[in-house]
Design a protein around this motif. Structure first.
Motif: not given
Length: 93
Positions: A36-42, A52-55, A57-67
């Motif tokens: 899932e696209k992560a919001p862009k930071t400054e 573009q970073f992506y979270d 998401v596996i089985e409802g657990r979000r791994h922020a900006r892992a891709a």
């Protein structure tokens, strides 16, 4: 080569490009439904390659900006344009 997180294969391909110590997978080899696209930071907006970073998401657990992906890389990074790299908890090997 595979990218795996919590036992789930996120990407699988022999068409890997290594750059800067990271392996980049073609989008066609990535299970994009897990990203899932992560919001862009400054800092993201300041990136000259339009990162573009992506979270992941596996089985409802979000791994922020892992891709991430470079959407408009400058010539030095053109070889990884629109490919996906992984880090943090994602095991690539």
């Amino acid at each position: 080569m595979k990218a795996v997180l919590n036992g789930q294969v996120i990407a699988d391909s022999d068409d890997i490009i290594e750059s800067g110590g990271y392996q980049y997978f073609p989008r066609s080899a990535v299970r994009m439904q897990l990203l899932e696209k992560a919001p862009k930071t400054e800092s993201d907006r300041a990136c000259p390659h339009d990162v573009q970073f992506y979270d992941v998401v596996i089985e409802g657990r979000r791994h922020a900006r892992a891709a991430w992906s470079y959407e408009a890389p400058r010539p030095a990074m053109q070889q990884v344009a629109h490919r996906v790299g992984f880090w943090q908890d994602v095991e690539v090997g």
